[in-house]
Design a protein around this motif. Structure first.
Motif, mmCIF file in Angstrom:
data_model
loop_
_atom_site.group_PDB
_atom_site.id
_atom_site.type_symbol
_atom_site.label_atom_id
_atom_site.label_comp_id
_atom_site.label_asym_id
_atom_site.label_seq_id
_atom_site.Cartn_x
_atom_site.Cartn_y
_atom_site.Cartn_z
ATOM 1 N N ALA A 1 67.021 70.276 -15.849
ATOM 2 C CA ALA A 1 66.383 70.755 -16.912
ATOM 3 C C ALA A 1 65.746 72.097 -16.344
ATOM 4 O O ALA A 1 65.445 72.229 -15.267
ATOM 5 N N VAL A 2 65.521 73.166 -17.403
ATOM 6 C CA VAL A 2 64.968 74.467 -17.185
ATOM 7 C C VAL A 2 63.510 74.168 -17.442
ATOM 8 O O VAL A 2 63.071 73.886 -18.460
ATOM 9 N N PHE A 3 62.651 74.679 -16.352
ATOM 10 C CA PHE A 3 61.145 74.589 -16.504
ATOM 11 C C PHE A 3 60.307 75.737 -16.800
ATOM 12 O O PHE A 3 59.404 75.603 -17.367
ATOM 13 N N THR A 4 60.778 76.855 -16.237
ATOM 14 C CA THR A 4 60.015 77.977 -16.392
ATOM 15 C C THR A 4 60.775 79.354 -15.993
ATOM 16 O O THR A 4 61.998 79.160 -15.800
ATOM 17 N N HIS A 5 59.961 80.421 -16.219
ATOM 18 C CA HIS A 5 60.507 81.741 -15.894
ATOM 19 C C HIS A 5 59.709 82.665 -15.511
ATOM 20 O O HIS A 5 58.588 82.416 -15.669
ATOM 21 N N ASP A 6 60.286 83.736 -14.737
ATOM 22 C CA ASP A 6 59.137 84.741 -14.176
ATOM 23 C C ASP A 6 59.507 85.739 -14.998
ATOM 24 O O ASP A 6 60.453 86.642 -15.182
ATOM 25 N N ALA A 7 58.198 86.119 -15.938
ATOM 26 C CA ALA A 7 58.218 87.119 -16.820
ATOM 27 C C ALA A 7 58.551 88.753 -16.361
ATOM 28 O O ALA A 7 59.010 89.363 -16.886
#
Length: 83
Positions: A23-29
């Motif tokens: 699962a993909v949880f987050t990203h670094d903007a």
């Protein structure tokens, strides 16, 4: 867009599995990098919108349940669930 271990590039008309990704949880903007839980207690990062993934944490004690990143600092936090 992402749903569990699936990725779409056509606004949800078709979905393709991402091998090794749970699962993909987050990203670094600030960098655009995505962070995902992988199989086998791994934390993964993608710099190309989820086309490819590389391992950044190997063999956590248990399945990774959540991931957070400090934007622009390369600092990760993740949780696992005890067996």
């Amino acid at each position: 867009a992402f749903l569990s271990n699936l990725r779409t590039t056509d606004q949800g008309r078709t979905w393709a599995p991402m091998p090794g990704v749970r699962a993909v949880f987050t990203h670094d903007a600030t960098t655009g990098e995505l962070y995902a839980a992988g199989t086998g207690g791994r934390v993964l990062v993608s710099a190309d919108s989820g086309r490819t993934w590389r391992e950044v944490v190997a063999g956590a004690a248990d399945e990774v349940r959540d991931i957070a990143v400090v934007p622009g600092k390369g600092r990760l936090f993740f949780t696992t669930q005890e067996s």
